[in-house]
Design an enzyme around this catalytic site. Sequence first.
Site, PDB file in Angstrom:
ATOM      1  N   GLU A 282       9.555  -4.076  10.401  1.00  0.00           N
ATOM      2  CA  GLU A 282       9.924  -2.768   9.834  1.00  0.00           C
ATOM      3  C   GLU A 282      10.433  -1.817  10.913  1.00  0.00           C
ATOM      4  O   GLU A 282       9.779  -1.611  11.951  1.00  0.00           O
ATOM      5  CB  GLU A 282       8.720  -2.144   9.112  1.00  0.00           C
TER       6      GLU A 282
ATOM      7  N   ASP B  38       0.835  -1.208   0.000  1.00  0.00           N
ATOM      8  CA  ASP B  38       0.000   0.000   0.000  1.00  0.00           C
ATOM      9  C   ASP B  38       0.867   1.255   0.000  1.00  0.00           C
ATOM     10  O   ASP B  38       0.355   2.370  -0.109  1.00  0.00           O
ATOM     11  CB  ASP B  38      -1.017  -0.018   1.153  1.00  0.00           C
ATOM     12  N   SER B  39       2.194   1.078   0.060  1.00  0.00           N
ATOM     13  CA  SER B  39       3.106   2.214  -0.195  1.00  0.00           C
ATOM     14  C   SER B  39       2.850   2.756  -1.594  1.00  0.00           C
ATOM     15  O   SER B  39       3.162   3.914  -1.885  1.00  0.00           O
ATOM     16  CB  SER B  39       4.561   1.763  -0.066  1.00  0.00           C
TER      17      SER B  39
ATOM     18  N   ASP C 296      -1.045  -6.141  -0.258  1.00  0.00           N
ATOM     19  CA  ASP C 296      -1.353  -5.489   1.018  1.00  0.00           C
ATOM     20  C   ASP C 296      -2.846  -5.227   1.136  1.00  0.00           C
ATOM     21  O   ASP C 296      -3.457  -4.684   0.204  1.00  0.00           O
ATOM     22  CB  ASP C 296      -0.648  -4.121   1.060  1.00  0.00           C
TER      23      ASP C 296
ATOM     24  N   GLU D 237      -1.194  -5.388   8.579  1.00  0.00           N
ATOM     25  CA  GLU D 237      -0.310  -4.801   9.585  1.00  0.00           C
ATOM     26  C   GLU D 237      -0.829  -5.025  11.004  1.00  0.00           C
ATOM     27  O   GLU D 237      -2.038  -4.990  11.234  1.00  0.00           O
ATOM     28  CB  GLU D 237      -0.189  -3.282   9.342  1.00  0.00           C
TER      29      GLU D 237
ATOM     30  N   LYS E  62      -1.140  -9.409   2.847  1.00  0.00           N
ATOM     31  CA  LYS E  62      -0.366  -8.936   4.014  1.00  0.00           C
ATOM     32  C   LYS E  62      -1.218  -7.946   4.785  1.00  0.00           C
ATOM     33  O   LYS E  62      -1.932  -7.142   4.173  1.00  0.00           O
ATOM     34  CB  LYS E  62       0.941  -8.281   3.557  1.00  0.00           C
TER      35      LYS E  62
HETATM   36  O1  KIV Z   1       3.558  -1.119   1.598  1.00  0.00           O
HETATM   37  C1  KIV Z   1       4.747  -1.465   1.620  1.00  0.00           C
HETATM   38  O2  KIV Z   1       5.556  -1.129   0.742  1.00  0.00           O
HETATM   39  C2  KIV Z   1       5.206  -2.294   2.726  1.00  0.00           C
HETATM   40  C3  KIV Z   1       6.672  -2.554   2.823  1.00  0.00           C
HETATM   41  C4  KIV Z   1       7.345  -1.383   3.407  1.00  0.00           C
HETATM   42  C5  KIV Z   1       6.969  -3.783   3.587  1.00  0.00           C
HETATM   43  O3  KIV Z   1       4.427  -2.701   3.531  1.00  0.00           O
END
Ligand code: KIV
Length: 287
Positions: A193, A54-55, A93, A125, A123
């Site tokens: 992280e 989600d970055s 994500d 968090e 994924k």
């Molecule tokens: O969204 C993302 O890029 C991430 C990485 C920093 C692991 O969760």
Amino acid sequence: MSAQPARTARKRATPPSLAARAAAGEKLVMVTAYDFPAARAAEKAGVDIVLVGDSGAQVQLGYDSTVPVSLDEMLVLAKAVRRGTTTALVVVDLPFGSYEVSDEQAIATSVRCVKEAGADAVKLEGGGRMATARIRAITDAGIPVMGHVGLTPQTAVALGGFSAQGRTVEAARRVLHDALAVQEAGAFSLVLEAIPSDLAAVIHPRLHIPAIGIGAGSDVDGQVLVLHDLLGLTEGHAAKFVKRYASVLDAMTDGIAAYAAEVRSGAYPAPEHGYAMPDGVLDALEG
Ligand code: KIV
């Protein structure tokens, strides 16, 4: 002899195959990607795991945090990435707001990632009660889950900002507790992280699932970086753990600037960039 043919002949990675390689001492390589060309490049480079992070909300879509990105937007990015990969495990994500409400919401979101985008895993968090319940529920539904503890950008405001986590005894205990809880909930792997390298070295031997670090030192099973950070596609402040391996934004800017200059001067297009008219057609047309 090049190492590439053996890599391209590989089958797509799976959670068990990655766990076996990590257990054999191989370092796993994970990188983010948000579109087809980046996925192709990651694939050709032999990356093991491609994360549609989600970055991408920030580096690909231009939002000022990861919070606003919607599931539908993530699915568009994820579909393109899936089409660009053949051997890397594709992890998507779950965006903020798409899994917190209930186990049912988390399962429905994860099923969309798998059915519509072809995700191999998702994924999410956190390592608290809500996150571990969701990990258990999604895993029970047959979808592999990667955890993510330490600095969790979706809830960075609650953590006090984008700073390293686990730097007091109490905070370090919390990160260790979260990592073990994520493992216990059934995650096949987890991201650590922005935590002190020494803390990652304490956590790692207590895990039997691969730990992928980003700003967590080298005592882990693999590393992940945001593609735009490692390629030099981002501007401004970069986190301490970022290492830049290329200057792609500069190369893109130079390329576009050279094109713009040639359009303005008339140097582009040159005669060789045009199509020739077959003999006689022009005379007939003018006649
Ligand atoms: O969204 C993302 O890029 C991430 C990485 C920093 C692991 O969760």
